[in-house]
Structures are given as C-alpha cells and as structure tokens.
Design an enzyme around this catalytic site. Structure first.
Site, PDB file in Angstrom:
ATOM      1  N   TYR A   9      44.742  60.386  28.045  1.00 35.88           N
ATOM      2  CA  TYR A   9      45.399  60.040  26.779  1.00 35.88           C
ATOM      3  C   TYR A   9      46.886  59.784  26.958  1.00 35.88           C
ATOM      4  CZ  TYR A   9      41.182  60.381  24.134  1.00 35.88           C
ATOM      5  OH  TYR A   9      39.925  60.128  23.656  1.00 35.88           O
TER       6      TYR A   9
ATOM      7  N   GLN B 281      38.778  51.353  13.345  1.00 38.18           N
ATOM      8  CA  GLN B 281      38.405  52.421  14.277  1.00 38.18           C
ATOM      9  C   GLN B 281      39.395  52.454  15.449  1.00 38.18           C
ATOM     10  OE1 GLN B 281      34.652  51.996  16.256  1.00 38.18           O
ATOM     11  NE2 GLN B 281      34.910  49.815  16.649  1.00 38.18           N
TER      12      GLN B 281
ATOM     13  N   HIS C  75      38.972  56.710  13.333  1.00 34.19           N
ATOM     14  CA  HIS C  75      38.891  57.475  14.577  1.00 34.19           C
ATOM     15  C   HIS C  75      40.187  58.195  14.940  1.00 34.19           C
ATOM     16  CE1 HIS C  75      35.137  55.231  16.339  1.00 34.19           C
ATOM     17  NE2 HIS C  75      34.900  55.850  15.199  1.00 34.19           N
TER      18      HIS C  75
ATOM     19  N   CYS D   5      46.058  70.892  16.722  1.00 30.57           N
ATOM     20  CA  CYS D   5      46.042  72.165  17.441  1.00 30.57           C
ATOM     21  C   CYS D   5      44.624  72.723  17.470  1.00 30.57           C
ATOM     22  CB  CYS D   5      46.983  73.167  16.787  1.00 30.57           C
ATOM     23  SG  CYS D   5      46.942  74.777  17.620  1.00 30.57           S
TER      24      CYS D   5
ATOM     25  N   CYS E 189      45.250  76.505  15.475  1.00 31.05           N
ATOM     26  CA  CYS E 189      45.565  76.592  14.038  1.00 31.05           C
ATOM     27  C   CYS E 189      45.219  75.308  13.277  1.00 31.05           C
ATOM     28  CB  CYS E 189      47.033  76.972  13.826  1.00 31.05           C
ATOM     29  SG  CYS E 189      48.205  75.617  14.115  1.00 31.05           S
TER      30      CYS E 189
ATOM     31  N   CYS F 152      51.996  77.658  16.668  1.00 28.74           N
ATOM     32  CA  CYS F 152      51.295  78.863  17.148  1.00 28.74           C
ATOM     33  C   CYS F 152      51.110  78.891  18.667  1.00 28.74           C
ATOM     34  CB  CYS F 152      49.924  78.952  16.468  1.00 28.74           C
ATOM     35  SG  CYS F 152      48.680  77.828  17.160  1.00 28.74           S
TER      36      CYS F 152
ATOM     37  N   THR G 115      35.152  42.073  14.959  1.00 27.61           N
ATOM     38  CA  THR G 115      33.920  42.798  15.238  1.00 27.61           C
ATOM     39  C   THR G 115      32.824  42.128  14.426  1.00 27.61           C
ATOM     40  OG1 THR G 115      32.830  44.968  15.184  1.00 27.61           O
ATOM     41  CG2 THR G 115      34.408  44.516  13.425  1.00 27.61           C
TER      42      THR G 115
ATOM     43  N   ASN H  56      35.219  36.535  14.287  1.00 25.73           N
ATOM     44  CA  ASN H  56      35.000  37.042  15.639  1.00 25.73           C
ATOM     45  C   ASN H  56      34.647  35.896  16.582  1.00 25.73           C
ATOM     46  OD1 ASN H  56      32.170  36.532  15.274  1.00 25.73           O
ATOM     47  ND2 ASN H  56      31.969  38.525  14.269  1.00 25.73           N
TER      48      ASN H  56
END
Length: 248
Positions: free
Chosen positions: A49, A87, A105, A113, A116, A157, A195, A220
């Site tokens: 990521y 998405q 998404h 988190c 928490c 936290c 799409t 598309n």
C-alpha cells in the site's frame, strides 16, 4: 449520476494488480488485500500500500475525470446534482475537482485503526519512517520485514493502522451503500464509465435504475454493449468519448 470502474483510472496509468499484465513483486492484489494476509504479514501488506500511495504522486486525472468534475460544477450552478459512485481507491476524482464522490472501496489516503476503529485522512509521504524507500514492485525486491511497532500506528490509541480500504472477503460500508442506493433511486440519468453494467459494482446498480425507466449510458472500450439492451453504448477510451458527451 455516475458510476465507474478501473477503466477511468486505467487511462491515467494506475495499475490494478489483478494479474492481467501486472503483479506487485510476485503477488496479485487479492493475495495481499485481505484480512488474513494483513494478520499474517502486516509489513508486506503495508509495503504494497505504501508503493501504491507513493505511485499516485506521479498519476494525474485524465480528460474523463476532468469532464465529470466540470459537469458537476456546471450542474451544481443550475441547482442539480452529479454524484460519482466509484470502486477506485486512488482519489483521482477528488484531485480532478469532484465534490460528491462515494467511494465503495474506501481510499488509499485514509487509515483505519485496528484497535479503536478511528478513520482519518492521511497523505503523509512516507506514511511512516520505516517505510521510506520500501515497497519496490520488482520481483527480486527483499521484503522489508518491518517490526509491527514501527508500522503506521494510531495517533489516538497507538493501535496498528491499516489502509481504510475494503479488502477481499470484507463487506462494503453500509453507510456508503445506503447513500449510493438513495442516489440511484432518485437519479434521472446513470452513466457507467470505464466499466460494464453487467460486472460488479455497476451490475449492483444499473438494472435498478433502468427498471425505473431512467436512461443508462455505458462508456467503455468493449465493442459490444453489455446485455443491458435498454441502455446507450459509447465505444472507445473514456478520455475521448466522455468529454464530448458531457460538453455543455
């Protein structure tokens, strides 16, 4: 009212890592974008990521994103609404200037988190010191194996953070789904961009719109329109077809 799929961002060069012509190292997105992968190896998932977040600094909205944002501005001035239901997690619609965006998404630029549950925007580059320079997509790259204590942590936290994205095996946010449903119940036009109306997520929505007798138009690169015979189909890259269709 709009919807769209990876197609709009694909034209901005944003990879999806679904296996067709793109892996991250030796993995497909579905190998890493899951609760079990994160539980097993949070460092590896964060590297993935982190790479995707940093990559977005070099990616820009294309003419399709911009045409949608401009149309929203124009319609808003006339007291009408245009809402994007996407998405995609890359925030390119927001970068293009779209205000009303429902992200089915989640987003690469929000954290959640695991302790928490707090969700907050995060555009830090790098997201934490230990990820600086990590996340290279090269298959020969060595896994960073960052200790959990040095991965992104919650400011509130100190729990372990995860990306605020919907992973394989997780349900969509009910609040976002409800809002999308409300928009689709009241819209007077639905555009399916980049799409097809027979694949998820558009397939969840387009039929209910068409059932109300509302026009559905697909933009598309497919040569044959989807089996939704009730709609309109514009073939070609969205960056070419959409701006003309949305022009004043």
């Amino acid at each position: 009212m709009h919807h769209e799929g990876a197609g709009v961002s694909a034209e901005s060069g944003v990879p999806t890592f679904r296996g067709d012509g793109g892996l991250w190292r030796t993995w497909r997105a579905q190998d890493l974008a899951s609760p079990s992968a994160f539980a097993r190896d949070p460092s590896l998932v964060w590297e993935f990521y982190h790479y995707r977040r940093e990559l977005m600094a070099t990616k820009h909205p294309n003419p399709a994103h911009l045409a949608i944002a401009e149309a929203e501005q124009r319609l808003t001035a006339e007291g009408r609404r245009l809402v994007v239901i996407t998405q995609n997690i890359d925030e390119l619609h927001k970068k293009a200037g779209s205000k009303e965006v429902l992200e089915l998404h989640g987003s690469l630029f929000r954290t959640e988190c695991t302790k928490c549950q707090e969700i907050r925007p995060n555009t830090d580059s790098p997201i934490c010191a230990s990820l600086a320079g990590k996340g290279a997509p090269d298959p020969n790259a060595v896994n960073a194996r960052i200790p959990e204590s040095e991965l992104p942590r919650c400011q509130k936290c100190s729990g372990l953070l995860r990306p605020n994205v919907v992973w394989f095996g997780e349900g969509l946010d009910n609040n976002v789904l409800q809002k999308a449903g409300d928009e689709l119940d009241t819209c007077d036009l639905c555009l399916v961009v980049g799409t097809s109306s027979v694949v998820y997520p558009a397939a969840m929505f387009a039929p209910q719109v068409a059932a109300r007798g509302v026009p559905v138009a697909e933009f598309n690169v497919e040569t044959t329109p989807a089996t939704l015979s009730f709609g309109f189909h514009f073939e070609g890259p969205c960056g070419s077809t959409l701006p003309a269709a949305l022009a004043p």
